[in-house]
Each structure stands twice: as structure tokens, then as C-alpha cells.
Scaffold this motif. Structure first.
Motif, mmCIF file in Angstrom:
data_model
loop_
_atom_site.group_PDB
_atom_site.id
_atom_site.type_symbol
_atom_site.label_atom_id
_atom_site.label_comp_id
_atom_site.label_asym_id
_atom_site.label_seq_id
_atom_site.Cartn_x
_atom_site.Cartn_y
_atom_site.Cartn_z
ATOM 1 N N ASN A 1 0.893 -0.828 0.317
ATOM 2 C CA ASN A 1 0.036 0.223 -0.407
ATOM 3 C C ASN A 1 0.968 1.042 -0.233
ATOM 4 O OD1 ASN A 1 -1.671 1.994 0.327
ATOM 5 N ND2 ASN A 1 -2.835 0.664 2.091
ATOM 6 N N PHE A 2 0.912 1.741 -1.337
ATOM 7 C CA PHE A 2 1.993 3.336 -1.254
ATOM 8 C C PHE A 2 0.920 4.625 -1.265
ATOM 9 C CE2 PHE A 2 4.914 0.619 -2.967
ATOM 10 C CZ PHE A 2 5.787 -0.169 -2.698
ATOM 11 N N ASP A 3 -0.616 4.507 -0.428
ATOM 12 C CA ASP A 3 -1.465 5.307 -0.971
ATOM 13 C C ASP A 3 -0.436 6.981 -0.158
ATOM 14 O OD1 ASP A 3 -3.314 3.927 -1.525
ATOM 15 O OD2 ASP A 3 -4.167 3.518 -0.162
ATOM 16 N N PHE A 4 0.366 6.472 0.800
ATOM 17 C CA PHE A 4 1.133 7.412 1.222
ATOM 18 C C PHE A 4 1.736 8.227 0.270
ATOM 19 C CE2 PHE A 4 3.953 3.796 1.990
ATOM 20 C CZ PHE A 4 5.238 4.457 1.112
ATOM 21 N N LEU A 5 2.388 8.026 -0.728
ATOM 22 C CA LEU A 5 2.807 8.575 -2.660
ATOM 23 C C LEU A 5 1.563 9.560 -2.964
ATOM 24 C CD1 LEU A 5 4.504 5.885 -3.501
ATOM 25 C CD2 LEU A 5 5.051 7.390 -2.073
ATOM 26 N N ASN A 6 2.314 10.109 -3.688
ATOM 27 C CA ASN A 6 1.411 11.668 -4.809
ATOM 28 C C ASN A 6 2.036 11.461 -5.385
ATOM 29 O OD1 ASN A 6 -1.272 13.354 -4.852
ATOM 30 N ND2 ASN A 6 0.585 14.646 -3.276
ATOM 31 N N LEU A 7 1.533 10.621 -6.542
ATOM 32 C CA LEU A 7 2.259 10.746 -8.099
ATOM 33 C C LEU A 7 1.547 11.281 -9.393
ATOM 34 C CD1 LEU A 7 4.469 7.679 -7.157
ATOM 35 C CD2 LEU A 7 5.433 9.756 -7.921
ATOM 36 N N GLY A 8 -0.041 10.907 -8.864
ATOM 37 C CA GLY A 8 -1.055 11.417 -10.116
ATOM 38 C C GLY A 8 -0.645 9.624 -10.832
ATOM 39 N N LYS A 9 -1.915 10.100 -12.006
ATOM 40 C CA LYS A 9 -1.046 8.984 -12.965
ATOM 41 C C LYS A 9 0.280 8.546 -14.099
ATOM 42 C CE LYS A 9 -6.087 8.267 -13.219
ATOM 43 N NZ LYS A 9 -6.852 8.966 -14.712
ATOM 44 N N ASP A 10 0.778 9.529 -14.273
ATOM 45 C CA ASP A 10 2.248 9.288 -15.518
ATOM 46 C C ASP A 10 3.133 9.818 -14.823
ATOM 47 O OD1 ASP A 10 -0.523 8.937 -17.127
ATOM 48 O OD2 ASP A 10 0.094 10.616 -18.035
ATOM 49 N N PHE A 11 3.906 8.537 -14.067
ATOM 50 C CA PHE A 11 4.863 8.936 -13.846
ATOM 51 C C PHE A 11 6.199 7.460 -14.686
ATOM 52 C CE2 PHE A 11 2.380 5.857 -10.633
ATOM 53 C CZ PHE A 11 3.349 4.713 -10.382
ATOM 54 N N LEU A 12 6.768 7.514 -13.918
ATOM 55 C CA LEU A 12 8.526 7.070 -13.998
ATOM 56 C C LEU A 12 8.304 5.526 -13.186
ATOM 57 C CD1 LEU A 12 9.998 8.813 -16.590
ATOM 58 C CD2 LEU A 12 7.987 7.487 -17.436
ATOM 59 N N GLU A 13 9.500 4.888 -13.316
ATOM 60 C CA GLU A 13 10.177 3.836 -12.624
ATOM 61 C C GLU A 13 10.633 4.985 -11.236
ATOM 62 O OE1 GLU A 13 12.171 0.496 -14.355
ATOM 63 O OE2 GLU A 13 9.876 -0.223 -15.202
ATOM 64 N N ARG A 14 11.698 6.042 -11.872
ATOM 65 C CA ARG A 14 12.225 6.698 -11.365
ATOM 66 C C ARG A 14 11.731 7.076 -10.529
ATOM 67 N NH1 ARG A 14 16.324 7.160 -8.848
ATOM 68 N NH2 ARG A 14 18.477 8.048 -9.106
ATOM 69 N N ASP A 15 10.472 8.212 -11.034
ATOM 70 C CA ASP A 15 9.793 9.169 -10.081
ATOM 71 C C ASP A 15 9.202 8.035 -8.840
ATOM 72 O OD1 ASP A 15 10.200 10.827 -11.997
ATOM 73 O OD2 ASP A 15 8.164 10.288 -12.784
ATOM 74 N N LEU A 16 8.685 7.110 -8.763
ATOM 75 C CA LEU A 16 8.102 5.846 -8.321
ATOM 76 C C LEU A 16 8.977 5.881 -6.883
ATOM 77 C CD1 LEU A 16 6.308 4.167 -7.000
ATOM 78 C CD2 LEU A 16 6.707 2.137 -8.221
ATOM 79 N N GLU A 17 10.204 5.643 -7.495
ATOM 80 C CA GLU A 17 11.682 5.155 -6.319
ATOM 81 C C GLU A 17 11.924 6.680 -5.810
ATOM 82 O OE1 GLU A 17 16.229 4.772 -7.246
ATOM 83 O OE2 GLU A 17 14.913 3.722 -8.627
ATOM 84 N N ARG A 18 12.082 7.759 -6.330
ATOM 85 C CA ARG A 18 12.582 8.866 -5.829
ATOM 86 C C ARG A 18 11.165 9.122 -4.329
ATOM 87 N NH1 ARG A 18 12.884 12.293 -9.893
ATOM 88 N NH2 ARG A 18 15.012 11.328 -10.347
ATOM 89 N N ALA A 19 10.270 8.843 -4.996
ATOM 90 C CA ALA A 19 8.670 9.156 -4.428
ATOM 91 C C ALA A 19 9.089 8.275 -2.940
ATOM 92 C CB ALA A 19 7.764 8.974 -4.684
ATOM 93 N N LEU A 20 9.788 7.191 -3.171
ATOM 94 C CA LEU A 20 9.666 6.361 -2.216
ATOM 95 C C LEU A 20 10.618 6.357 -1.018
ATOM 96 C CD1 LEU A 20 8.826 2.609 -4.127
ATOM 97 C CD2 LEU A 20 7.374 4.129 -2.273
ATOM 98 N N ILE A 21 11.941 7.298 -1.946
ATOM 99 C CA ILE A 21 13.269 7.140 -0.080
ATOM 100 C C ILE A 21 12.833 8.505 0.064
ATOM 101 C CG2 ILE A 21 15.337 8.630 -0.703
ATOM 102 C CD1 ILE A 21 14.627 4.703 -0.774
ATOM 103 N N ASN A 22 11.774 9.575 -0.276
ATOM 104 C CA ASN A 22 11.607 10.585 0.542
ATOM 105 C C ASN A 22 10.101 10.144 1.069
ATOM 106 O OD1 ASN A 22 13.203 12.493 -1.182
ATOM 107 N ND2 ASN A 22 11.521 12.767 -3.142
ATOM 108 N N HIS A 23 9.833 9.523 1.112
ATOM 109 C CA HIS A 23 9.292 8.813 2.332
ATOM 110 C C HIS A 23 9.722 7.871 3.160
ATOM 111 C CE1 HIS A 23 6.016 11.522 -0.150
ATOM 112 N NE2 HIS A 23 5.654 11.859 0.685
ATOM 113 N N ILE A 24 10.666 7.899 3.028
ATOM 114 C CA ILE A 24 11.460 6.612 3.710
ATOM 115 C C ILE A 24 11.003 6.005 4.966
ATOM 116 C CG2 ILE A 24 13.561 7.659 4.815
ATOM 117 C CD1 ILE A 24 13.541 4.171 3.079
ATOM 118 N N ARG A 25 10.203 6.812 5.693
ATOM 119 C CA ARG A 25 9.518 6.420 6.738
ATOM 120 C C ARG A 25 8.456 5.775 6.937
ATOM 121 N NH1 ARG A 25 5.816 8.213 10.279
ATOM 122 N NH2 ARG A 25 6.381 8.042 12.657
#
Length: 358
Positions: free
Chosen positions: A190-214
Motif C-alpha cells: 500500500n503506497f497511498d502515502f505517495l502523491n504521484l498522479g497517473k503518469d509517473f516513471l519508475e525513477r519517480d516511484l523510486e524517488r518518492a519512496l525514498i522521500n517517504h522512507i519512514r
């Protein structure tokens, strides 16, 4: 003549052989006793609340007491025990619900009395099935969850997701490591804590997870330690980069995570097999358990995933993830587009200009 009582200076404490060790031992013993006392008090309190709730139900059934008796009982108990804060009408109703939910006192004494009353209230409010309540109670005891973490895990449906990843662990890991590793992985994540919208790349997903590492570590579960992102490996004179690398403290192994923003494809397992083999050779220490790979995809066909992992001899799992859209679909349909907003703003500016010319 007044005798001066000898005092120990800070510098002289270390001159007493064994003093520091003795002090540390006493501190540990006192802290342990305090913890045991707190646990014992909590156990007695939870059991008392269950008994009060049971007796209220019994009296209402046997003597026909109505619901209003709880308000009267609360007022009389608070008058008799003004220093206690647990006898509000609301809490007495929780006691009744608690006893109604668990008829067996042994269940209350075993797992439920080991968690706080507020944890138990959360279980009653959020869950209807007793097996799920007891499972979350055990997880709370095992991992030391706060009430807020417990509520988060319930709302993210951890019970339904835990251990549900498609893996080949039974064929690639010995017991009990295979069972522990299986329970470690979820499906979906469950990655509902991310705010990526619809059109995102794998790098965007990775960067968002790191920014929300906790939040990411909380979702992964207890025991994960972050090692790095885009972790560099050199194999055969060429450079390779692992999306996310973790070390699991309980399993004593590295965990390689490969992120995909599309449906699972069979070739993903071959790439992960390569990464796991490389980490085993280059990073794994003698006492470490075999490295585990986790492919996180937007979606998967379970049968295709099972076939893809069947004859691979490295432990690999395939899971999906969920990212809540930033806006519900009905709002997307009703909100104006960028072009509509620009046209409306242009109309407003023209009206302002016309007004100014008058």
C-alpha cells in the motif's frame, strides 16, 4: 569536633572495583521491574474491564436493566473512585462491548490483556471477526505497535495482505527461513502515502519512496534496514544499479527490490535472478542467509508469475502495489481542464480591461 562524612567524587567512583558494573546491573533490574509492574497493572485493568462488562450484560439479561443504567453506574463509580478516569459512560459501554465480543476469559487473559485498553478499543471498533482481532493483537505484542500504528495496519488491511506474495521460497529456502520470508512479503503493498498522479516513471516511484522512507519502512514491516537506492554493482567490468537494497535484521539477509510501473512480465524474474546472484557473491557475508529478491509491479497475472519463478533457484517474490489516485474519478470528470481555466482567466482579464476603458 564535627566529623566530615567522606563523599565519593565523580573521579573516585571508578576507583571502586566493579561499581560501574553494579550500578548498570541495578538500573537494568529496576527498569525491568518497572516494566513488569506496568504490564501486570495493565493486565489486571483489562481483565477488570472485561469482568465489569460481563456483569453488566448479565444483569441486563437477568434483571431486565435498561441501557440508562450505564449512566447511573458511571456516576456512582466516579463518585466512589474519583481518582480513576476509566468509569465514563462511554468507557463502560466499551467494557460491555468488550465482554460481548469475547466470551472466553482465557482469550482475554492471554493476548488481549498484554495490550493496552486503548489498543483493545481499536480492535473492537475497527474489526468484526475475532480471528482478525486476535491476529492484530499478537502482531501488536510481537512488534510493539502503538495504537496509531495498529489502526494504520488495520485500515491498510494488513491481515489480508501479509504473506500473500507469489514466491518460490518453498523450493529455494530451508525451513524455517522459507516460512519466515513468506510471511515477510505482502501483496499488494500500500503506497497511498505517495502523491504521484497517473503518469509517473519508475525513477519517480523510486524517488518518492525514498522521500517517504519512514512510511515506506512502516509498510515493508519490522526488521527492514535501508542500505541504498540505485545501489552500484560492477559485474564483468560493467555497471549495474539496484533500484532499492535493504537488509532484513531478523532474516539476516539482503533484500533486493526492483520497481516496475507495468504488469509483471516473465523476463523480470531473469533480471532479478541476476541481481540476487550478484549480491550473494559481492555483498553477502559468511553468516548471512541467502539474498531475497522482490519484484514490485503495478499488476500481475498470478499464473504467469508462478511459471516464471518455478525453475529459478534463487529466492524471489512477486508482489503488486497500490497508489491511491490524488483525486477520485468523479472529481476528475467534474473539474475544469487547464485549457478551460486559461480561457476563463482570459475572459476575466478582457472584462477588467473593458471596465478600465470606460
Amino acid at each position: 569536633m564535627v566529623e566530615n562524612t567522606p563523599r565519593l567524587s565523580k573521579s573516585s567512583k571508578s576507583d571502586i572495583v566493579g561499581y560501574e558494573d553494579f550500578l548498570a546491573e541495578l538500573k537494568t533490574r529496576i527498569s525491568t521491574a518497572q516494566l513488569r509492574a506496568a504490564v501486570a497493572v495493565n493486565k489486571e485493568l483489562v481483565l477488570l474491564y472485561w469482568q465489569i462488562g460481563r456483569d453488566i450484560i448479565h444483569r441486563q439479561q437477568q434483571q431486565g436493566w435498561g441501557a440508562k443504567v450505564i449512566d447511573r453506574l458511571a456516576a456512582d463509580l466516579r463518585k466512589a473512585f474519583p481518582e480513576m478516569k476509566g468509569f465514563s459512560p462511554r468507557n463502560l459501554k466499551y467494557m460491555r462491548a468488550f465482554a460481548e465480543a469475547y466470551h472466553d476469559e482465557q482469550i482475554v487473559q492471554a493476548p488481549l490483556a498484554q495490550i493496552s485498553w486503548y489498543h483493545n478499543i481499536a480492535l473492537i471498533e475497527k474489526l468484526k471477526v475475532i480471528d482478525e482481532r486476535l491476529w492484530y493483537a499478537q502482531q501488536t505484542i510481537q512488534h510493539g505497535w502503538s495504537r496509531n500504528v495498529l489502526v494504520h495496519q488495520i485500515e491498510s488491511k494488513l491481515y489480508q495482505r501479509q504473506g500473500k506474495a507469489t514466491t518460490n521460497f518453498n523450493n529455494t529456502l530451508p525451513q524455517p527461513q522459507s516460512e519466515l520470508a513468506q510471511q515477510l512479503l505482502k501483496d499488494p503493498y500500500n503506497f497511498d502515502f505517495l502523491n504521484l498522479g497517473k503518469d509517473f516513471l519508475e525513477r519517480d516511484l523510486e524517488r518518492a519512496l525514498i522521500n517517504h522512507i519512514r512510511d515506506f519502512l512502516l509498510e515493508l514491516g519490522v526488521g527492514f534496514a535501508f542500505v541504498g537506492s540505485q545501489y552500484h554493482l560492477e559485474v564483468g567490468g560493467e555497471d549495474f544499479y539496484i533500484d532499492l537494497l535493504f537488509y532484513h535484521l531478523r532474516l539476516r539477509c539482503f533484500v533486493v527490490i526492483d520497481l516496475k510501473i507495468e504488469e509483471f512480465k516473465p523476463e523480470f524474474s531473469g533480471k532479478m535472478n541476476f541481481y540476487v546472484s550478484a549480491v550473494d557473491d559481492l555483498l553477502r557475508h559468511t553468516n548471512d542467509q541467502p539474498t531475497i529478491g522482490l519484484i514490485l509491479c503495478k499488476s500481475k497475472n498470478k499464473i504467469i508469475a508462478e511459471y516464471s519463478l518455478r525453475d529459478i533457484y534463487k529466492p524471489i517474490g512477486v508482489s503488486t502495489y497500490q497508489i491511491q489516485d490524488t483525486l477520485p474519478e468523479q472529481l476528475h470528470n467534474n473539474l475544469p481542464t487547464i485549457e478551460q481555466l486559461e480561457a476563463e482567466l482570459e475572459t476575466i482579464f478582457l472584462k477588467v480591461e473593458d471596465t478600465g476603458n470606460l
